[in-house]
Structure formats: structure tokens, C-alpha cells
Write an enzyme that holds these catalytic residues in place. Structure first.
Site, PDB file in Angstrom:
ATOM      1  N   SER A   1       0.833  -1.195   0.000  1.00 12.93           N
ATOM      2  CA  SER A   1       0.000   0.000   0.000  1.00 12.93           C
ATOM      3  C   SER A   1       0.872   1.251   0.000  1.00 12.93           C
ATOM      4  CB  SER A   1      -0.920   0.015   1.226  1.00 12.93           C
ATOM      5  OG  SER A   1      -1.836  -1.055   1.174  1.00 12.93           O
TER       6      SER A   1
ATOM      7  N   ARG B   1      -7.975  -0.590   4.676  1.00  8.99           N
ATOM      8  CA  ARG B   1      -7.643  -1.017   3.321  1.00  8.99           C
ATOM      9  C   ARG B   1      -8.593  -2.101   2.813  1.00  8.99           C
ATOM     10  NH1 ARG B   1      -1.330  -2.003   4.296  1.00  8.99           N
ATOM     11  NH2 ARG B   1      -2.220  -2.739   6.274  1.00  8.99           N
TER      12      ARG B   1
ATOM     13  N   ASP C   1      -7.405  -0.243  10.395  1.00 10.88           N
ATOM     14  CA  ASP C   1      -6.930  -0.538   9.039  1.00 10.88           C
ATOM     15  C   ASP C   1      -8.127  -0.528   8.103  1.00 10.88           C
ATOM     16  OD1 ASP C   1      -5.815  -1.507   6.694  1.00 10.88           O
ATOM     17  OD2 ASP C   1      -4.603  -3.033   7.695  1.00 10.88           O
TER      18      ASP C   1
END
EC number: 3.5.4.25
Length: 205
Positions: free
Chosen positions: A52, A128, A126
Site C-alpha cells: 500500500s 484497506r 486498518d
């Protein structure tokens, strides 16, 4: 999730000359890149990394994290192998974006850890989404990975979408006094498998 292939070009680097594949995530407008090397569509497990975006670590040499060091280590490993794939996802700051990441850093300067900082800003630890990986891997003919990661969430996400993770390859690099708490927090709160805390795993320079 519509992710469309845009174009591909050669990308010479100090490690190898990769093919740079560009993809557009239509729903968000985010532009993602996949670096590939060698024959990755032959059905055999491919050495790979899902990375990422981290402007501060990847481009500005920040020592607050291990991202830049992991990116370089992964590219070097793929070059040594002569075959591999690196997905570079535009999900800065574990999905919260650059400005919010700077806000999170400000909170960390005041004593919060990386998870607490995100949560104080109203985000999950998180955010993502790895679903975008599937169409990119399918386009490149990759169905099985030897995944370079310390993050079990990546392994789980890829496996659940039908990508075989034939092996998890630990990627331990970039440890320094500035990111000691950050790495400890990733291990304790995000379940990352970090180095000496796990028998049989050897740090990689």
C-alpha cells in the site's frame, strides 16, 4: 469492483527492468500500479507483494515506518528471483489518506500509538480493501502467490477471493529506533508477525 487495465510500459530500476502495468479503479478514480517481471502466467506460484502506498516511507525516507524498506526489499527479492509481481495500491495511511495520516502522526507525536491515532480520528485501525487485487491479478494471469508479507489479513483476504497463497514469505527489514513502537503496535494490535516474536522466521535485510 470495476478495475480496468489502462497501459503497460517498461520501468528500469536499479534492481531490474520491470513491466509497469497501470490500472484504474473506476469507483474511486484511484490509479494503481502492478510491477511484473518474467513469466508470471505459467501457473506456478509467483513471488509477490501487495504494497500500500506510503509517500512518507516510500519516497521521503521516513523512519516512522518500515514501508520504504519493505518496498525495496520486495523489489530486490523479485529481481533476484527473475520472476514476480508487486501490486502498488493507492491506499495511503492504511486507507485514510495522506492528510489524515499527517493528523495521525501529530497524535502519535503526542503519545498515541498508530492504532489509537486512527481511532481518535474516527477511522478503523486498518481501512484497506484488498478486493481490487483480484481483477489485476486475473488480468496478469496470476492465480497463486508466494506472498511477501507479515500481515495475516492480506493472506486471509487473498485466499477468500480465490487466490492461492502457496507460501507466506516473512519480510522483516527497516527496524530502527524511530519505529520501534510502531512495529510493536502492529504486532500486538494488528496481529502482524514480526521477527523474533515468531520462531523459525529470520529477519531479511
Amino acid at each position: 469492483m470495476p478495475v480496468v487495465f489502462v497501459a503497460a510500459s517498461k520501468l528500469p530500476t536499479p534492481f531490474a527492468t520491470f513491466t509497469m502495468n497501470g490500472f484504474l479503479e473506476e469507483a474511486t478514480g484511484r490509479e494503481h500500479v502492478v510491477l511484473s517481471l518474467g513469466d508470471i502466467a505459467d501457473g506456478a506460484p509467483v513471488l509477490g507483494r501487495v504494497h500500500s502506498e506510503c509517500l512518507t516511507g516510500d519516497a521521503l525516507f521516513s523512519q516512522r515506518c518500515d514501508c520504504g524498506s519493505q518496498l525495496e526489499a520486495a523489489m530486490r527479492a523479485i529481481a533476484r528471483e527473475g520472476r514476480g509481481v508487486l501490486l502498488y495500491l493507492r491506499q495511503e495511511g492504511r486507507g485514510i489518506g495522506l492528510m489524515n495520516k499527517i493528523r495521525a502522526y501529530e497524535l502519535q507525536d503526542g503519545g498515541a500509538d498508530t492504532v489509537e491515532a486512527n481511532e481518535r480520528l474516527g477511522f478503523a485501525a486498518d481501512q484497506r480493501d484488498y478486493a481490487i487485487c483480484l481483477p489485476m491479478l486475473e488480468h496478469l494471469g496470476v492465480s497463486s502467490l508466494r506472498l511477501m508479507t507479515n500481515n495475516p489479513r492480506k493472506v486471509k483476504a487473498l485466499t477468500e477471493m480465490g487466490i492461492t497463497v502457496a507460501e507466506r514469505v516473512p519480510l522483516h527489514t527497516g527496524h530502527n529506533p524511530h519505529n520501534k513502537l510502531y512495529l510493536a503496535t502492529k504486532a500486538s494490535k494488528l496481529d502482524h508477525m514480526m521477527g523474533n516474536e515468531h520462531q523459525g522466521e529470520v529477519d531479511r535485510a
